[in-house]
Design a protein around this motif. Structure first.
Motif, PDB file in Angstrom:
ATOM      1  N   UNK A   1      54.476  33.696  -5.575  1.00 28.14           N
ATOM      2  CA  UNK A   1      54.814  34.965  -6.203  1.00 28.14           C
ATOM      3  C   UNK A   1      53.645  35.468  -7.016  1.00 28.14           C
ATOM      4  N   UNK A   2      53.546  36.781  -7.100  1.00 26.66           N
ATOM      5  CA  UNK A   2      52.438  37.340  -7.862  1.00 26.66           C
ATOM      6  C   UNK A   2      52.722  37.206  -9.352  1.00 26.66           C
ATOM      7  N   UNK A   3      51.656  37.409 -10.093  1.00 28.43           N
ATOM      8  CA  UNK A   3      51.762  37.370 -11.549  1.00 28.43           C
ATOM      9  C   UNK A   3      52.588  38.586 -11.991  1.00 28.43           C
ATOM     10  N   UNK A   4      53.649  38.384 -12.773  1.00 29.17           N
ATOM     11  CA  UNK A   4      54.525  39.490 -13.150  1.00 29.17           C
ATOM     12  C   UNK A   4      54.051  40.107 -14.450  1.00 29.17           C
ATOM     13  N   UNK A   5      53.222  41.165 -14.331  1.00 34.17           N
ATOM     14  CA  UNK A   5      52.731  41.830 -15.533  1.00 34.17           C
ATOM     15  C   UNK A   5      52.688  43.331 -15.296  1.00 34.17           C
ATOM     16  N   UNK A   6      52.943  44.087 -16.355  1.00 37.16           N
ATOM     17  CA  UNK A   6      52.947  45.540 -16.216  1.00 37.16           C
ATOM     18  C   UNK A   6      51.718  46.193 -16.819  1.00 37.16           C
ATOM     19  N   UNK A   7      50.760  45.370 -17.238  1.00 38.82           N
ATOM     20  CA  UNK A   7      49.553  45.971 -17.792  1.00 38.82           C
ATOM     21  C   UNK A   7      49.162  45.308 -19.087  1.00 38.82           C
ATOM     22  N   UNK A   8      48.108  45.832 -19.653  1.00 34.65           N
ATOM     23  CA  UNK A   8      47.567  45.231 -20.849  1.00 34.65           C
ATOM     24  C   UNK A   8      46.905  46.335 -21.675  1.00 34.65           C
TER      25      UNK A   8
ATOM     26  N   UNK B   1      43.239  45.911 -22.688  1.00 27.84           N
ATOM     27  CA  UNK B   1      42.297  46.193 -21.604  1.00 27.84           C
ATOM     28  C   UNK B   1      42.149  47.696 -21.386  1.00 27.84           C
ATOM     29  N   UNK B   2      43.285  48.414 -21.408  1.00 25.54           N
ATOM     30  CA  UNK B   2      43.234  49.869 -21.212  1.00 25.54           C
ATOM     31  C   UNK B   2      42.311  50.489 -22.251  1.00 25.54           C
TER      32      UNK B   2
END
Lengths: 219, 596
Positions: A52-59, A62-63
């Motif tokens: 399964x992929x890493x479950x993340x909606x962003x950071x 980093x933005x």
């Protein structure tokens, strides 16, 4: 790719070339980084059954980092570009010689003011498609158009300016090297656009003197 | 859906079902067909352009067009009567008038690049990306039965159809088609005396006005639908980015097209009634046109690329099996692009004679627009990190979109720097840049989108082996065609010249032109695979299940192909569109309609 720019013979041309190479290297580094990461991710994270992929909606951190980094980067490019633009197109130096260039379908008409340095007098001389100037002098070009929009382009001088009917636009250059260079039209101006071509002759000061004496022998 | 509805639908005549249909899905297919036909035409024009540039003034190598035919219009004594009566001089036919001796020549060449750009932008990419995908996806993705105004929707397509006919008509009028570039700068475009083009240019103007009306109807419809008809639970921030992008595009069109329409009206007045809006000797100003045109033209560029960004984001997340990275940042970036897009038009005019101090201002605003574009790119990269990437054909096209868009975006920085622009303005560098954005960007997204949604549209999947061949050939020959144009541009090669061999300083680079021409022909050939695949799969493709890609968004909940009315009962949305790889679930996807 780097030696594809035509030879530069103008005093401000090296500033344009410098900016070109600066942006060239910056964008290349960014491209290689982006492409490198992309290829790396594509190989490392290629599909594997059952994973399964890493479950993340962003950071947000980093933005924030890449938004401000990009902002600073483009701001720097704009700020280093600004002085060169000012020098080339806004703050024109005092001219040594003025030539009036009138664009028409499909010629450049070069009008020389003659020894009195005033346009509209009897000693004016018009030569089609031939611009004669001395080396190491500040030349002003008074750019006019008789019919449609043309663009006065001298690749070796890094000079380009549209000639617009109803406007008188002044551009300048100072050539550092003698020789014969082409003056194509860079703005679509009709069926004869392709092949609309003038020639620039940059003379040494002696040759220029001779050219002047030849054309205005009485003075 | 009641029994009555079924009866009513089965009674639909061919006319109301296939021609004057109110169903958004049928209208989408009509747009797709229109767009693909024009894409083929625009591509063929590009091939002619490339022939002339690679082999200037050599006769076209068309089999069957013997020298005898080109000179006399006759083959083996048979008179070509097809064009008789079309021209004052009846002994001439269209072909011998347009390309005498099979040689393209400068007049026709000017028409070719003008019409290539016009057709690709207004009649191929916009109808497919905005017309087809907008119509097909907006109601399905937000869980609506149809568009807010189905009748207006039908009208919008048929108005576009009429606009296309008017544009095509221009090829056959005396004087040839418009030849002032797709930007139509006056006085060249405003005066027959200067261009020799008479009704071709008028029809070009009228057609674009008609297309503008069509786009306005579409834009009003899209905005109303998205604002009012979202399913229960479909908040704005649960909308797929494709819908967001189309929403923003509709707003851009709504604000930009009236400006184009007024500029076009003034141009038409100048041409027909002798007004002097753009005529300096009558007190007008040619540069006014440039301001108006680019005030429309720059947002227009984003109309072409934003749907691509939306589609790419959706496909990227789906095939990365991972939520899109920074969803809200993506939305805000698109909004910033749209807002900034209205204050950067002057960067097309740095060398136009516009006050150079103003050029300085536009340099800063243009640099600023690089920021949201970069944010999008980094977020796409972020989506790939830690993903589980399925390299399907739609995904390959999406990855190509991202990388080609990066090149197109970075090359834009050169032009934004005003001093560098002095040299590269109006050269092939610009041509390379626009093609990296619009072909490398919009077109790859368009291909990806068609491969991806084709099963939902037609109930059958496209052939993926052919899809892979098409993808790799397109990627390779796209780069072989357009990358060398950067080098030409840096060498000073002007755009819109019919014969580079007329210039000494360009003669050494002619081999590059020849190389590009050969690559372009290969690129053109590769597209035949796509068109074959498209039409073959429409009838013979493998039947598709409802959700072949295991995607989350609402269109995959509807039946395949979706019936009139889309959903049996209005869907209720419980979550965002990109819930892939949710921990503690067996599947790696979670539909928006699944309760959680």
């Amino acid at each position: 790719m780097l030696d594809w720019l035509p030879e530069n013979i103008s005093t401000y041309g090296m500033k344009i070339d410098f900016l070109f190479y600066l942006i060239y290297y910056i964008t290349n580094i960014i491209f290689l980084l982006v492409a490198g990461f992309m290829i790396f991710f594509m190989i490392k994270y290629r599909y594997k059954e059952g994973r399964k992929s890493e479950y993340t909606h962003g950071n947000n951190k980093l933005e924030l980092i890449w938004t401000s980094a990009t902002t600073i980067g483009v701001l720097i490019i704009a700020l280093v570009s600004a002085p060169a633009w000012k020098e080339i197109k806004i703050d024109l130096p005092e001219p040594d010689i003025i030539v009036q260039v009138t664009a028409e379908q499909f010629n450049w008409r070069m009008l020389y003011p003659g020894p009195d340095n005033v346009f509209g007098t009897a000693d004016d001389l018009e030569i089609e498609n031939e611009l004669n100037v001395p080396v190491d002098k500040v030349i002003h070009i008074k750019l006019l158009s008789d019919d449609v929009i043309h663009s006065f382009f001298i690749p070796n001088l890094r000079l380009k300016q549209d000639a617009v009917p109803g406007r008188e636009i002044i551009v300048w250059f100072e050539a550092m090297k003698t020789g014969r260079y082409e003056i194509p039209c860079a703005e679509l101006c009709g069926f004869g656009h392709s092949g609309m071509l003038g020639l620039l002759y940059v003379h040494s000061s002696e040759d220029y003197e001779a050219w002047v004496n030849e054309n205005w022998p009485e003075s | 859906m009641t029994e009555n509805d079924h009866v009513e639908h089965s009674k639909q005549s061919i006319w109301s079902k296939y021609i004057f249909s109110f169903d958004h899905k049928m209208i989408a297919k009509q747009y797709l067909l229109l767009g693909i036909s024009m894409l083929i035409l625009g591509g063929l024009l590009a091939m002619l352009i490339r022939w002339q540039l690679g082999y200037p003034d050599e006769p076209l190598p068309i089999i069957g067009l013997s020298d005898q035919y080109m000179e006399t219009g006759e083959v083996d004594g048979v008179v070509d009567e097809m064009w008789d009566g079309w021209f004052e001089d009846e002994t001439e036919n269209w072909l011998t008038m347009t390309i005498p001796g099979g040689v393209i020549g400068p007049e026709f060449y000017n028409s070719l690049f003008t019409m290539h750009a016009t057709i690709m932008i207004f009649f191929a990419i916009m109808p497919i990306l905005v017309g087809c995908f907008g119509n097909f996806l907006i109601p399905l993705m937000i869980g609506a039965k149809d568009m807010a105004f189905p009748f207006l929707n039908m009208l919008s397509f048929w108005v576009a159809f009429i606009g296309s006919i008017v544009m095509l008509w221009g090829f056959f009028v005396p004087g040839g088609h418009a030849a002032a570039g797709w930007t139509g700068y006056p006085p060249l475009s405003s005066s027959v005396e200067f261009s020799g083009v008479d009704w071709g240019q008028n029809l070009w103007i009228i057609s674009l006005m008609i297309m503008g009306i069509s786009s306005m109807m579409g834009a009003v419809n899209y905005i109303t639908t998205i604002v009012n008809m979202r399913a229960k639970g479909m908040t704005f921030f649960r909308m797929p980015l494709t819908v967001w992008s189309l929403f923003i595009v509709a707003i851009l069109l709504l604000l930009a097209i009236p400006v184009l329409a007024s500029a076009l009206s003034m141009l038409l007045f100048d041409r027909i009634w002798g007004t002097s809006f753009f005529n300096a000797s009558g007190g007008g100003d040619p540069i006014l046109w440039q301001h108006l045109f680019w005030f429309f033209g720059h947002p227009e560029v984003y109309v072409l690329i934003l749907p691509g960004m939306g589609i790419a984001s959706d496909l990227l997340s789906t095939f990365a099996r991972k939520p899109i990275f920074g969803y809200k940042a993506m939305v805000y970036a698109m909004i910033s692009i749209a807002v900034l897009g209205f204050i950067v038009w002057g960067h097309h005019m740095f060398q136009s004679g516009m006050n150079p101090a103003l050029g300085m201002t536009f340099m800063f605003s243009t640099m600023a627009i690089a920021v949201p574009s970069a944010i999008k790119t980094f977020n796409w990269l972020g989506t790939l990190k830690g993903a589980n990437i399925k390299f399907t054909v739609p995904m390959l096209n999406t990855l190509a979109f991202v990388s080609m868009f990066v090149i197109g975006g970075l090359s834009g920085i050169f032009m934004a720097s005003t001093p560098v622009d002095i040299f590269i303005h109006d050269t092939y560098y610009i041509v390379a840049h626009i093609h990296y954005v619009v072909f490398g960007g919009s077109m790859f997204a368009l291909f990806g989108g068609i491969y991806y949604w084709f099963p939902k549209m037609f109930g059958r999947g496209m052939n993926m082996t052919l899809g892979k061949i098409h993808f790799w050939m397109t990627l390779i020959f796209f780069n072989a065609t357009f990358f060398p144009m950067h080098i030409l541009g840096i060498g000073g090669h002007m755009r819109r010249i019919a014969n580079p061999m007329q210039y000494e300083f360009l003669q050494d680079m002619q081999w590059i032109n020849e190389f590009i021409t050969v690559s372009a022909f290969m690129l053109g050939l590769a597209q035949i695979i796509f068109f074959f695949n498209f039409f073959y799969s429409m009838y013979k493709g493998k039947k598709s299940v409802d959700n072949p890609w295991e995607a989350n968004t609402l269109e995959w909940v509807a039946a395949t192909p979706p019936p009139h009315g889309n959903f049996p009962t209005p869907p209720i949305v419980y979550g965002g569109p990109y819930e892939y790889g949710v921990p503690d679930r067996e599947e790696d996807w979670l539909s928006q309609v699944t309760k959680r």
